[in-house]
Design a protein around this motif. Structure first.
Motif, short mmCIF file in Angstrom:
data_model
loop_
_atom_site.label_atom_id
_atom_site.label_comp_id
_atom_site.label_asym_id
_atom_site.label_seq_id
_atom_site.Cartn_x
_atom_site.Cartn_y
_atom_site.Cartn_z
N ALA A 400 51.15 -6.12 -8.43
CA ALA A 400 49.92 -6.63 -9.05
C ALA A 400 50.13 -8.01 -9.65
N ILE A 401 51.30 -8.23 -10.26
CA ILE A 401 51.60 -9.56 -10.81
C ILE A 401 51.72 -10.58 -9.68
N TRP A 402 52.42 -10.20 -8.61
CA TRP A 402 52.59 -11.13 -7.50
C TRP A 402 51.25 -11.47 -6.86
N GLU A 403 50.39 -10.50 -6.74
CA GLU A 403 49.06 -10.74 -6.18
C GLU A 403 48.28 -11.72 -7.06
N SER A 404 48.40 -11.57 -8.37
CA SER A 404 47.74 -12.49 -9.30
C SER A 404 48.32 -13.89 -9.19
N TYR A 405 49.65 -13.97 -9.05
CA TYR A 405 50.29 -15.28 -8.90
C TYR A 405 49.86 -15.95 -7.60
N ALA A 406 49.77 -15.16 -6.52
CA ALA A 406 49.36 -15.73 -5.23
C ALA A 406 47.94 -16.25 -5.28
N ASP A 407 47.07 -15.58 -6.04
CA ASP A 407 45.67 -16.01 -6.13
C ASP A 407 45.48 -17.20 -7.06
N SER A 408 46.22 -17.20 -8.18
CA SER A 408 45.98 -18.22 -9.21
C SER A 408 47.02 -19.33 -9.22
N GLY A 409 48.22 -19.04 -8.71
CA GLY A 409 49.29 -20.03 -8.76
C GLY A 409 49.81 -20.26 -10.17
N SER A 410 49.52 -19.33 -11.08
CA SER A 410 49.92 -19.47 -12.49
C SER A 410 51.42 -19.30 -12.64
N THR A 411 52.05 -20.30 -13.25
CA THR A 411 53.49 -20.23 -13.51
C THR A 411 53.81 -19.09 -14.47
N LEU A 412 52.86 -18.83 -15.38
CA LEU A 412 53.06 -17.77 -16.37
C LEU A 412 53.22 -16.41 -15.69
N MET A 413 52.47 -16.18 -14.62
CA MET A 413 52.60 -14.92 -13.88
C MET A 413 53.99 -14.80 -13.25
#
Length: 489
Positions: A400-413
């Motif tokens: 779920a975190i990786w999916e969020s990072y892939a969508d947003s590109g957020s470094t925090l994720m």
């Protein structure tokens, strides 16, 4: 004319309350159960079988509520996330009560009543529609938990209970002040009528951030997130083991869902939530895992372990997607099974050695090989390694975190994901300390007595471990049920 208007408004209010009573049948049944247990406690004041009677009655009432909810759900194509969480909380309560029936409780009646009080508070919190009911529900849970902590009536439990009360009262006061600010800025206590954009327009962004920050402090205390975790190790160490098992599951899961109650009603900007809670989750995981490395008492170690798991449980709130909340339900279910199994085995070894010091577990794996193997599997699952369901639970969260990072590109994720993986490695060192002492180290004492009554704890732990193994190989059995949940994110 004025009297007519007043009478009409009162009549409408009463009608509205009566029409909504059907939504609170579970809570009313819990209140009835609490009253009944109090009455029975007065009647059976000196009964030797009070603990068993209260346990059976408590399980009966919770089972009745569970059956009622399942019957209602069976007519729906999908159920709400809140209903699904209530089912998990009831299963956790039943499991904890089974452990309590095997524990040495100083005041059985009060213990069972307060356990039901915590569950009732969690139910009311999940159903909260106003800031006032939100706060009162949290206090019902907290006061019941404070009382449970001191029911052993010894010096250490009194000290831990006082620390718990002082930290809890301070957090509640700060939270109440935050609620008053939100009410002052928005002009309403109804959660679905609070509009942050209007609040920012009226008073500016920083006062609004402060208000919601203070509101969140109370929730972070309930789930023992850093830096509000200081009370947790002392409470875990001094309270009855079966009660600690309950503390590690129900208040924690309820506290996480409380964030969703706010998010689903109030248009809180997700960048605020993600930034603040990501930092809290990272600090919580690091604090819990590294502090657990140095613990010599198994209950304190599991307390810090529970703190570390809080960081993982915060991930769905941070990501706030359907995938994340699906992983939360799976993780919560597996977390419940793991903790019930772990504390059942701690109780088993407590009866065998009369100690909670890990060093005194040395050689027990050779004396009680079956118990040792069960402990090994549970510890492996708590780490999050195959072939246990703990691995699947963490895998879903990390996905779920990786999916969020892939969508947003957020470094925090990405930082959150890296922290979670690294802390899983750290957890390996203290979780496997117990199996190491049990199987590798030589016994420090030959005076080990095993009571026949503790065999029931082995049976209970065996069922939990069996579920952990089965749900690793067949996680789709649980996921198919989760797919029927309507998350409404």
């Amino acid at each position: 004319m004025l009297d007519f208007i007043i009478q009409t408004s009162i009549a409408d209010t009463v009608t509205g309350v009566i029409s909504n009573l059907g939504d609170y049948i579970s809570e009313m049944l819990l209140m009835s159960a609490i009253v009944l247990l109090v009455v029975i406690d007065l009647i059976l004041k000196h009964s030797q079988k009070k603990q068993i009677i209260f346990g059976v009655l408590s399980i009966f009432f919770i089972g009745l509520i569970l059956a009622f909810m399942i019957h209602g759900i069976s007519y729906q194509s999908q159920i709400s996330l809140f209903s699904g969480v209530k089912l998990i909380l009831m299963l956790a309560t039943i499991g904890s009560i089974v452990l309590m029936m095997q524990d040495q409780l100083a005041r059985p009646g009060e213990n069972y009543v307060m356990v039901l009080g915590v569950l009732m508070g969690s139910f009311f919190l999940i159903n909260s529609e106003t800031l006032l009911t939100f706060y009162i529900s949290l206090e019902v849970m907290s006061i019941s938990a404070y009382i449970l902590t001191v029911l052993r009536f010894d010096k250490k439990s009194a000290e831990a209970g006082l620390k718990y009360l002082l930290f809890g009262a301070t957090s509640s006061a700060i939270m109440l002040f935050g609620i008053s600010l939100v009410y002052g800025f928005s002009g309403t206590i109804a959660l679905d009528q609070i509009n942050i954009n209007n609040m920012i327009t009226a008073v500016g962004v920083y006062p609004v951030i402060v208000a919601f920050g203070m509101l969140s402090i109370g929730l972070l205390f309930k789930i023992a997130a850093a830096p509000q975790h200081i009370w947790s190790p002392d409470v875990y160490q001094t309270t009855n083991t079966s009660v600690v098992a309950y503390f590690s599951i129900v208040p924690k899961i309820t506290g996480i869902i409380a964030f969703l109650v706010l998010l689903s009603n109030i248009n809180i900007p997700m960048n605020w939530v993600s930034t603040v809670l990501s930092i809290v989750a990272i600090i919580t995981m690091i604090t819990g895992n590294f502090a657990a490395l140095w613990q010599k008492n198994v209950k304190r170690m599991l307390a810090y372990s529970s703190i570390a798991h809080t960081g993982f449980l915060l991930i769905p709130v941070i990501v706030n997607s359907e995938t994340a909340w699906q992983s939360f339900v799976f993780y919560a279910m597996i977390y419940m099974i793991m903790n019930l199994a772990a504390f059942a085995l701690v109780m088993k070894l407590e009866k065998a050695t009369n100690t909670f010091e890990i060093i005194n577990y040395a050689g027990l794996g050779k004396v009680m090989p079956f118990t040792g193997v069960l402990f090994l599997i549970v510890m492996v699952s708590l780490v999050g390694l195959p072939p246990t369901a703990g691995f699947s639970a963490k895998l879903f969260l990390f996905s779920a975190i990786w999916e969020s990072y892939a969508d947003s590109g957020s470094t925090l994720m990405l930082v959150l994901l890296a922290t979670g993986v690294l802390n899983t490695v750290v957890a390996l060192f203290y979780y496997l300390k117990i199996p190491y002492f049990m199987f590798i180290k030589d016994a420090v004492s030959a005076n080990i007595t095993i009571s026949n009554s503790s065999r029931w704890l082995n049976y209970f732990a065996t069922i939990m471990v069996f579920l952990l193994l089965v749900l690793f190989f067949k996680p789709d059995w649980l996921m198919e049920l989760i797919y029927n949940i309507s998350f409404g994110i």
